[in-house]
Design a protein around this motif. Structure first.
Motif, PDB file in Angstrom:
ATOM      1  N   ARG A  82      -2.342  -0.113   8.581  1.00 37.70           N
ATOM      2  CA  ARG A  82      -1.269  -1.090   8.791  1.00 37.70           C
ATOM      3  C   ARG A  82       0.082  -0.384   8.827  1.00 37.70           C
ATOM      4  NH1 ARG A  82       2.508  -3.504   6.241  1.00 37.70           N
ATOM      5  NH2 ARG A  82       2.007  -2.596   4.222  1.00 37.70           N
TER       6      ARG A  82
ATOM      7  N   TYR B 133       0.642   2.753   9.533  1.00 34.64           N
ATOM      8  CA  TYR B 133       0.661   3.600  10.723  1.00 34.64           C
ATOM      9  C   TYR B 133       1.029   2.767  11.959  1.00 34.64           C
ATOM     10  CZ  TYR B 133      -1.103   6.635  14.452  1.00 34.64           C
ATOM     11  OH  TYR B 133      -1.222   7.390  15.589  1.00 34.64           O
ATOM     12  N   ALA B 134       0.392   1.598  12.098  1.00 32.48           N
ATOM     13  CA  ALA B 134       0.689   0.723  13.248  1.00 32.48           C
ATOM     14  C   ALA B 134       2.123   0.201  13.180  1.00 32.48           C
ATOM     15  CB  ALA B 134      -0.300  -0.437  13.283  1.00 32.48           C
TER      16      ALA B 134
END
Length: 166
Positions: free
Chosen positions: A148, A150-151
């Motif tokens: 999450r 990273y996104a």
């Protein structure tokens, strides 16, 4: 058993983790006599408060009704031949022989994290890969949280909540 003798062709007791009492009888013993012997042994074991399981290896044929009667007192391991070869004996007593377990590494496999690192290679593993691999050690929730973040970073989002109360 506590000074009592039983007339079987042979007997053996298990060692280490096996506590079986293994009896050997041939088709030369009259079935009624064999039934009385096995029943008497079972009663003696009960009186001695023994928890030792009894297995009876029977050489030669046995009638179904005789087998049913004997099974009340012992595990029956029949061998059809009166003069069996080694393979027949090994097959009949296989349930008494301890299992040979494979090497623990083969059962559990290799460490998954090390496997992923080996596939990526040291030059291809980025800091993001390392973060995900490290999160895997903490379980699926940690991996989801790392993905999450990273996104969100890739999309330019932050975890900060904006205050629109002006």
């Amino acid at each position: 058993m506590v000074g009592t003798e039983f007339d079987f062709e042979a007997a053996a007791r298990g060692m280490n983790t096996s506590h079986d009492l293994v009896l050997i009888a041939t088709d030369q013993v009259p079935r009624r006599r064999l039934q009385r012997l096995v029943a008497g042994l079972a009663r003696s074991l009960d009186l001695a408060a023994s928890r030792r399981p009894v297995s009876l290896v029977l050489l030669g044929g046995i009638a179904a009704s005789d087998r049913i009667e004997l099974e009340r007192y012992a595990r029956i391991l029949p061998i059809a031949s009166s003069t069996p070869d080694i393979a027949e004996i090994e097959e009949a007593v296989a349930v008494l022989v301890p299992l040979k377990l494979p090497n623990a590494d083969l059962i559990h496999g290799r460490d998954p994290i090390n496997e992923v690192m080996a596939v990526l290679g040291p030059l291809k593993a980025t800091s993001d890969h390392i973060a995900l691999i490290n999160a895997a050690a903490d379980g699926p929730h940690a991996v989801r949280e790392t993905l999450r973040r990273y996104a969100n970073t890739g999309a330019g989002w932050t975890d900060e909540v904006e205050d629109n109360d002006e």
